[in-house]
Design a protein around this motif. Sequence first.
Motif, PDB file in Angstrom:
ATOM      1  N   ALA A   2       6.466   8.149  -1.762  1.00  8.39           N
ATOM      2  CA  ALA A   2       7.547   7.481  -1.023  1.00  8.39           C
ATOM      3  C   ALA A   2       7.051   6.969   0.331  1.00  8.39           C
ATOM      4  O   ALA A   2       7.389   5.846   0.734  1.00  8.39           O
ATOM      5  N   LEU A   3       6.254   7.772   1.027  1.00  8.41           N
ATOM      6  CA  LEU A   3       5.715   7.329   2.315  1.00  8.41           C
ATOM      7  C   LEU A   3       4.859   6.085   2.156  1.00  8.41           C
ATOM      8  O   LEU A   3       4.993   5.118   2.920  1.00  8.41           O
ATOM      9  N   LEU A   4       3.986   6.079   1.169  1.00  2.00           N
ATOM     10  CA  LEU A   4       3.096   4.932   0.969  1.00  2.00           C
ATOM     11  C   LEU A   4       3.880   3.669   0.635  1.00  2.00           C
ATOM     12  O   LEU A   4       3.576   2.591   1.153  1.00  2.00           O
ATOM     13  N   TRP A   5       4.884   3.793  -0.199  1.00  2.00           N
ATOM     14  CA  TRP A   5       5.684   2.611  -0.540  1.00  2.00           C
ATOM     15  C   TRP A   5       6.469   2.134   0.686  1.00  2.00           C
ATOM     16  O   TRP A   5       6.633   0.941   0.894  1.00  2.00           O
TER      17      TRP A   5
ATOM     18  N   THR B 242       0.919  -1.001  -4.851  1.00  2.00           N
ATOM     19  CA  THR B 242       1.092  -1.164  -6.294  1.00  2.00           C
ATOM     20  C   THR B 242       0.861   0.172  -6.999  1.00  2.00           C
ATOM     21  O   THR B 242       0.347   1.129  -6.392  1.00  2.00           O
ATOM     22  N   GLU B 243       1.194   0.208  -8.266  1.00  2.00           N
ATOM     23  CA  GLU B 243       0.926   1.411  -9.055  1.00  2.00           C
ATOM     24  C   GLU B 243      -0.575   1.700  -9.106  1.00  2.00           C
ATOM     25  O   GLU B 243      -0.987   2.856  -9.085  1.00  2.00           O
ATOM     26  N   HIS B 244      -1.392   0.641  -9.179  1.00  2.00           N
ATOM     27  CA  HIS B 244      -2.847   0.849  -9.159  1.00  2.00           C
ATOM     28  C   HIS B 244      -3.285   1.464  -7.830  1.00  2.00           C
ATOM     29  O   HIS B 244      -4.122   2.371  -7.809  1.00  2.00           O
ATOM     30  N   ASP B 245      -2.723   0.977  -6.721  1.00  2.00           N
ATOM     31  CA  ASP B 245      -3.061   1.545  -5.410  1.00  2.00           C
ATOM     32  C   ASP B 245      -2.713   3.032  -5.368  1.00  2.00           C
ATOM     33  O   ASP B 245      -3.473   3.840  -4.828  1.00  2.00           O
ATOM     34  N   TRP B 246      -1.567   3.382  -5.907  1.00  2.00           N
ATOM     35  CA  TRP B 246      -1.156   4.785  -5.952  1.00  2.00           C
ATOM     36  C   TRP B 246      -2.162   5.601  -6.743  1.00  2.00           C
ATOM     37  O   TRP B 246      -2.626   6.646  -6.301  1.00  2.00           O
ATOM     38  N   GLU B 247      -2.528   5.111  -7.912  1.00  2.00           N
ATOM     39  CA  GLU B 247      -3.484   5.835  -8.742  1.00  2.00           C
ATOM     40  C   GLU B 247      -4.841   5.980  -8.047  1.00  2.00           C
ATOM     41  O   GLU B 247      -5.513   7.000  -8.196  1.00  2.00           O
ATOM     42  N   HIS B 248      -5.232   4.974  -7.283  1.00  2.00           N
ATOM     43  CA  HIS B 248      -6.528   5.012  -6.595  1.00  2.00           C
ATOM     44  C   HIS B 248      -6.623   6.164  -5.593  1.00  2.00           C
ATOM     45  O   HIS B 248      -7.721   6.632  -5.301  1.00  2.00           O
TER      46      HIS B 248
ATOM     47  N   HIS C 185      -0.375  10.299   5.645  1.00  2.00           N
ATOM     48  CA  HIS C 185      -1.135  10.563   4.425  1.00  2.00           C
ATOM     49  C   HIS C 185      -2.426   9.762   4.450  1.00  2.00           C
ATOM     50  O   HIS C 185      -2.454   8.618   4.891  1.00  2.00           O
ATOM     51  N   ALA C 186      -3.485  10.358   3.953  1.00  2.00           N
ATOM     52  CA  ALA C 186      -4.758   9.680   3.686  1.00  2.00           C
ATOM     53  C   ALA C 186      -5.461  10.496   2.613  1.00  2.00           C
ATOM     54  O   ALA C 186      -5.192  11.692   2.467  1.00  2.00           O
TER      55      ALA C 186
ATOM     56  N   VAL D 272       0.747   6.012   8.196  1.00  2.00           N
ATOM     57  CA  VAL D 272       1.552   6.792   9.133  1.00  2.00           C
ATOM     58  C   VAL D 272       2.922   6.133   9.212  1.00  2.00           C
ATOM     59  O   VAL D 272       3.014   4.902   9.312  1.00  2.00           O
ATOM     60  N   ARG D 273       3.946   6.938   9.137  1.00  2.00           N
ATOM     61  CA  ARG D 273       5.307   6.400   9.213  1.00  2.00           C
ATOM     62  C   ARG D 273       5.439   5.538  10.471  1.00  2.00           C
ATOM     63  O   ARG D 273       4.926   5.889  11.532  1.00  2.00           O
TER      64      ARG D 273
END
Length: 177
Positions: free
Chosen positions: A22-25, A33-39, A57-58, A82-83
């Motif tokens: 949720a933070l990343l989106w 993207t979904e690929h970015d999430w999976e990466h 997050h990192a 970062v938020r």
Amino acid sequence: MTEVWTAHTADLDEATIKAARALLWNVFEDDMTEHDWEHCLGGIHALVWEGDELIGHASVIQRRLLHDGRALRAGYVEAVAVRGDRRRRGIAAAMMAELEGVIRRAYDLGALGASDEGAALYEARGWQRWQGPTFALAPTGIQRTADEDGFIFVLPAEAPLDLTGSLTCDWRDGDAW
């Protein structure tokens, strides 16, 4: 500042995974993207909580980079976020410090693809902009990734590097770098 917590993807509970996603989106909006999430999965995550809210997050994952005739084990940094209302408080730097420690202890070098906004952070931390051409080892063979030139940064560790030479990343769906 709040403390940075690190854990492997396998050790994150479902609530933490959902909060990170949720933070990343939220931070990257249309660029995520979904690929970015999976990466960003399958490695070590640096997380910053404020109470029960994830505000940073990192992650660092393992990839193979080809350089100067060698296959190098790279700690590849992904999904540094970062938020919005917590930026410019040292949170990204604290997360990077944790991940850089992982990279120095476990990999031949660190690498990442930087946005225009993120480049200054990495340069200030000693990351070096790759000056040579970039490529990806695709299923059909080596492909030039000229659009990534100038946006790839490395953190030298054990491996000697010629920053003007070519650098080739392993293949993955979505953005190669």
